[in-house]
Design a protein around this motif. Structure first.
Motif, PDB file in Angstrom:
ATOM      1  N   LYS A   1       0.824  -1.218   0.000  1.00 37.64           N
ATOM      2  CA  LYS A   1       0.000   0.000   0.000  1.00 37.64           C
ATOM      3  C   LYS A   1       0.858   1.269   0.000  1.00 37.64           C
ATOM      4  CE  LYS A   1      -3.313  -2.624   2.773  1.00 37.64           C
ATOM      5  NZ  LYS A   1      -4.120  -2.682   4.008  1.00 37.64           N
ATOM      6  N   LEU A   2       2.025   1.198  -0.621  1.00 35.39           N
ATOM      7  CA  LEU A   2       2.904   2.362  -0.656  1.00 35.39           C
ATOM      8  C   LEU A   2       2.399   3.427  -1.606  1.00 35.39           C
ATOM      9  CD1 LEU A   2       5.506   3.193   0.761  1.00 35.39           C
ATOM     10  CD2 LEU A   2       6.803   2.324  -1.183  1.00 35.39           C
ATOM     11  N   ASP A   3       1.463   3.039  -2.493  1.00 41.13           N
ATOM     12  CA  ASP A   3       0.898   4.023  -3.413  1.00 41.13           C
ATOM     13  C   ASP A   3      -0.197   4.844  -2.757  1.00 41.13           C
ATOM     14  OD1 ASP A   3      -0.596   1.628  -3.261  1.00 41.13           O
ATOM     15  OD2 ASP A   3      -1.813   2.306  -4.955  1.00 41.13           O
ATOM     16  N   GLY A   4      -0.657   4.429  -1.584  1.00 43.83           N
ATOM     17  CA  GLY A   4      -1.772   5.117  -0.940  1.00 43.83           C
ATOM     18  C   GLY A   4      -1.373   5.949   0.255  1.00 43.83           C
ATOM     19  N   THR A   5      -0.090   6.273   0.396  1.00 42.82           N
ATOM     20  CA  THR A   5       0.363   7.052   1.535  1.00 42.82           C
ATOM     21  C   THR A   5       1.463   8.018   1.116  1.00 42.82           C
ATOM     22  OG1 THR A   5       1.390   6.926   3.730  1.00 42.82           O
ATOM     23  CG2 THR A   5       2.016   5.238   2.145  1.00 42.82           C
ATOM     24  N   ALA A   6       1.556   9.113   1.860  1.00 47.68           N
ATOM     25  CA  ALA A   6       2.650  10.068   1.638  1.00 47.68           C
ATOM     26  C   ALA A   6       3.809   9.793   2.580  1.00 47.68           C
ATOM     27  CB  ALA A   6       2.139  11.487   1.850  1.00 47.68           C
ATOM     28  N   LYS A   7       3.765   8.637   3.247  1.00 54.51           N
ATOM     29  CA  LYS A   7       4.788   8.301   4.242  1.00 54.51           C
ATOM     30  C   LYS A   7       5.829   7.359   3.649  1.00 54.51           C
ATOM     31  CE  LYS A   7       1.610   8.972   8.096  1.00 54.51           C
ATOM     32  NZ  LYS A   7       1.034   8.388   9.328  1.00 54.51           N
ATOM     33  N   GLY A   8       6.390   7.743   2.529  1.00 53.73           N
ATOM     34  CA  GLY A   8       7.385   6.907   1.880  1.00 53.73           C
ATOM     35  C   GLY A   8       8.670   6.782   2.659  1.00 53.73           C
ATOM     36  N   GLY A   9       8.849   7.666   3.646  1.00 55.58           N
ATOM     37  CA  GLY A   9      10.055   7.583   4.456  1.00 55.58           C
ATOM     38  C   GLY A   9      10.145   6.341   5.307  1.00 55.58           C
ATOM     39  N   ILE A  10       9.043   5.580   5.414  1.00 52.36           N
ATOM     40  CA  ILE A  10       9.060   4.334   6.180  1.00 52.36           C
ATOM     41  C   ILE A  10      10.088   3.360   5.625  1.00 52.36           C
ATOM     42  CG2 ILE A  10       7.253   3.266   4.797  1.00 52.36           C
ATOM     43  CD1 ILE A  10       7.718   2.934   8.608  1.00 52.36           C
ATOM     44  N   VAL A  11      10.409   3.470   4.330  1.00 47.36           N
ATOM     45  CA  VAL A  11      11.441   2.626   3.729  1.00 47.36           C
ATOM     46  C   VAL A  11      12.769   2.835   4.457  1.00 47.36           C
ATOM     47  CG1 VAL A  11      12.808   2.232   1.646  1.00 47.36           C
ATOM     48  CG2 VAL A  11      10.333   2.567   1.465  1.00 47.36           C
ATOM     49  N   ILE A  12      13.105   4.106   4.689  1.00 49.81           N
ATOM     50  CA  ILE A  12      14.364   4.428   5.367  1.00 49.81           C
ATOM     51  C   ILE A  12      14.323   3.979   6.824  1.00 49.81           C
ATOM     52  CG2 ILE A  12      15.874   6.331   6.062  1.00 49.81           C
ATOM     53  CD1 ILE A  12      14.762   7.856   3.585  1.00 49.81           C
ATOM     54  N   ALA A  13      13.193   4.255   7.502  1.00 50.21           N
ATOM     55  CA  ALA A  13      13.093   3.974   8.929  1.00 50.21           C
ATOM     56  C   ALA A  13      13.158   2.481   9.230  1.00 50.21           C
ATOM     57  CB  ALA A  13      11.798   4.567   9.480  1.00 50.21           C
ATOM     58  N   VAL A  14      12.441   1.662   8.457  1.00 49.85           N
ATOM     59  CA  VAL A  14      12.399   0.233   8.765  1.00 49.85           C
ATOM     60  C   VAL A  14      13.729  -0.438   8.462  1.00 49.85           C
ATOM     61  CG1 VAL A  14      11.519  -0.588   6.531  1.00 49.85           C
ATOM     62  CG2 VAL A  14      10.908  -1.807   8.611  1.00 49.85           C
ATOM     63  N   GLN A  15      14.414   0.035   7.449  1.00 47.92           N
ATOM     64  CA  GLN A  15      15.741  -0.517   7.167  1.00 47.92           C
ATOM     65  C   GLN A  15      16.714  -0.183   8.297  1.00 47.92           C
ATOM     66  OE1 GLN A  15      16.018  -0.719   2.288  1.00 47.92           O
ATOM     67  NE2 GLN A  15      16.959   1.003   3.334  1.00 47.92           N
ATOM     68  N   ARG A  16      16.631   1.045   8.822  1.00 44.90           N
ATOM     69  CA  ARG A  16      17.476   1.426   9.943  1.00 44.90           C
ATOM     70  C   ARG A  16      17.131   0.595  11.186  1.00 44.90           C
ATOM     71  NH1 ARG A  16      20.252   6.290  10.376  1.00 44.90           N
ATOM     72  NH2 ARG A  16      21.156   6.808   8.342  1.00 44.90           N
ATOM     73  N   GLU A  17      15.853   0.356  11.388  1.00 46.10           N
ATOM     74  CA  GLU A  17      15.410  -0.347  12.595  1.00 46.10           C
ATOM     75  C   GLU A  17      15.854  -1.800  12.607  1.00 46.10           C
ATOM     76  OE1 GLU A  17      13.856  -0.829  16.249  1.00 46.10           O
ATOM     77  OE2 GLU A  17      13.839   1.070  15.165  1.00 46.10           O
ATOM     78  N   LEU A  18      15.741  -2.488  11.481  1.00 50.04           N
ATOM     79  CA  LEU A  18      16.024  -3.926  11.430  1.00 50.04           C
ATOM     80  C   LEU A  18      17.401  -4.247  10.864  1.00 50.04           C
ATOM     81  CD1 LEU A  18      12.640  -5.443  10.160  1.00 50.04           C
ATOM     82  CD2 LEU A  18      13.434  -5.170  12.508  1.00 50.04           C
ATOM     83  N   GLY A  19      17.951  -3.320  10.117  1.00 55.22           N
ATOM     84  CA  GLY A  19      19.221  -3.623   9.469  1.00 55.22           C
ATOM     85  C   GLY A  19      19.073  -4.566   8.294  1.00 55.22           C
ATOM     86  N   VAL A  20      17.870  -4.693   7.761  1.00 56.58           N
ATOM     87  CA  VAL A  20      17.610  -5.545   6.588  1.00 56.58           C
ATOM     88  C   VAL A  20      16.950  -4.690   5.510  1.00 56.58           C
ATOM     89  CG1 VAL A  20      17.405  -7.665   7.916  1.00 56.58           C
ATOM     90  CG2 VAL A  20      15.371  -6.297   7.471  1.00 56.58           C
ATOM     91  N   PRO A  21      17.108  -5.050   4.262  1.00 57.78           N
ATOM     92  CA  PRO A  21      16.607  -4.197   3.173  1.00 57.78           C
ATOM     93  C   PRO A  21      15.132  -4.399   2.866  1.00 57.78           C
ATOM     94  CG  PRO A  21      17.748  -6.086   2.253  1.00 57.78           C
ATOM     95  CD  PRO A  21      17.895  -6.195   3.746  1.00 57.78           C
TER      96      PRO A  21
END
Length: 401
Positions: free
Chosen positions: A353-373
């Motif tokens: 559902k990345l097309d339905g939100t303006a919160k695309g920065g979650i890509v950066i945050a979740v990678q930082r949080e888990l250390g996985v891509p």
């Protein structure tokens, strides 16, 4: 004298007799005639006629000796009528996975332009004072980039803008693109490990909480693999949701992938084990296991997920554990990611559902949080709207043309 008397008596008798006849005849004439009764005449049965009296024979169809059906004799072979063989279902041809994100870029950019265009507008101001930099931070945090990545980006932008001096729109866009791309980190390995081993197929475990689109993502991932030339077996280990197995089987039938399923409420670990076993028997390249949507607050269900993984490993290694997250949940998705990472070793993220939100920065945050891509992103409801994540195409969609 006696003779005269005798003659008189005879005359009287004659007169009386004549009068009775007249009255009787009158009475007979006055009575209405009785209706004649119709006698029932039964015709005698027709007798066969011969010779000249015979009827003209009627034309009747005559059968040949081949058309005469003889009574069956014991032991004789019985002719079985051959039923028409139903036509094989037409399999769909999924779109190739290469370049999908580029084709779907317009869907992504429509919802992400707030981030990119907002930053460019602020950076283009003649005077970048503290209030402007705070606005830039607010935009990044609102887009779920995260506090620490936001501070890093702002610090680097401040330094580079001072060094840059003149700030033409082209220069600012190139600068912002470079810094965002650094945060997304194109150096991470985003390749899906779906190639089979010598004796066993690659096993991909798909996990996540309810409502993230996990089963749909598993079905779409099967299409991605089939489009790339892989043979796939699906394991419907989500036995707690009644329609999950039917839904997954429908996805598989569209591309010719077999689905291994069990009874509703059955043991998920057993079904996962059987799915891998079937994949080995068929010589499949990849086995995709759809697990039940677990609430990250339910310890027992999370422990069961660990059991599923251990049972599968009796056949061989689990090559991928993909965590499906709903991009619209923002920071709550990070909480889910932390708990899942404690139970199983997450190897990749699927953001739906990345097309339905303006919160695309979650890509950066979740990678930082888990250390996985982030390895896959969902950009719509269509069957081929799941795309491999490409950092450059994603950043270009964020900041627009």
């Amino acid at each position: 004298m006696e003779t005269v008397i005798l003659a008189v008596v005879i005359a009287l008798v004659a007169v009386v007799a004549a009068g009775g006849l007249v009255v009787g005849s009158r009475r007979k004439k006055q009575l209405p005639p009785a209706p004649p009764s119709t006698p029932t005449i039964t015709a005698p049965p027709a007798e066969p006629r011969v010779g000249d009296e015979a009827e003209v024979p009627r034309d009747e169809p005559r059968r040949t000796i081949e058309e005469v059906v003889l009574p069956e004799t014991p032991g004789a072979p019985v002719a079985v009528e051959e039923l028409p063989v139903p036509a094989a279902p037409v399999l769909e041809q999924p779109e190739p996975s290469a370049g999908r994100l580029v084709r779907l870029r317009s869907r992504l950019s429509r919802s992400q332009n707030t981030l990119g265009k907002g930053l460019l507008a602020l950076l283009s101001r003649e005077h970048l004072d503290e209030d402007t930099w705070e606005e830039i931070e607010d935009i990044l945090i609102t887009a779920d980039v995260g506090v620490a990545p936001t501070q890093e980006l702002v610090d680097r932008l401040r330094t580079r803008v001072k060094v840059l001096g003149t700030r033409t729109p082209g220069d600012l866009r190139a600068l912002l693109r470079e810094e965002l791309l650094t945060l997304v980190d194109p150096s991470l390995d985003r390749e899906l490990k779906t190639e089979s081993h010598e004796t066993t197929p690659a096993v991909v475990l798909v996990v996540g909480v309810n409502g993230t689109g996990k089963t749909t993502t598993t079905g779409k991932l099967a299409r991605v693999l089939v489009a790339d030339g892989r043979s796939v077996v699906l394991g419907a280990a989500d036995t707690f949701r009644a329609a999950a197995a039917d839904q997954l089987q429908t996805w598989g039938e569209r591309v010719g992938a077999r689905t291994v399923r069990g009874p509703e409420g059955g043991d998920p670990a057993s079904i996962a084990f059987d799915a891998v076993k079937e994949g080995i028997a068929e010589g499949a390249d990849t086995v995709l296991i759809d697990t039940a949507g677990r609430l990250h607050t339910k310890t027992g269900l999370m422990d069961e997920l660990g059991k599923v993984k251990r049972v599968i490993e009796k056949h061989g290694p689990v090559d991928e554990v993909l965590l499906v997250l709903d991009a619209t949940t923002g920071q709550n998705g990070l909480v889910q990611a932390r708990v899942f990472a404690e139970v199983v070793d997450i190897t990749g993220i699927v953001l739906t559902k990345l097309d339905g939100t303006a919160k695309g920065g979650i890509v950066i945050a979740v990678q930082r949080e888990l250390g996985v891509p982030v390895k896959l992103i969902g950009l719509g409801e269509g069957p081929d709207d799941l795309a491999p994540f490409e950092p450059e195409a994603f950043v270009d969609a964020l900041i627009g043309d």
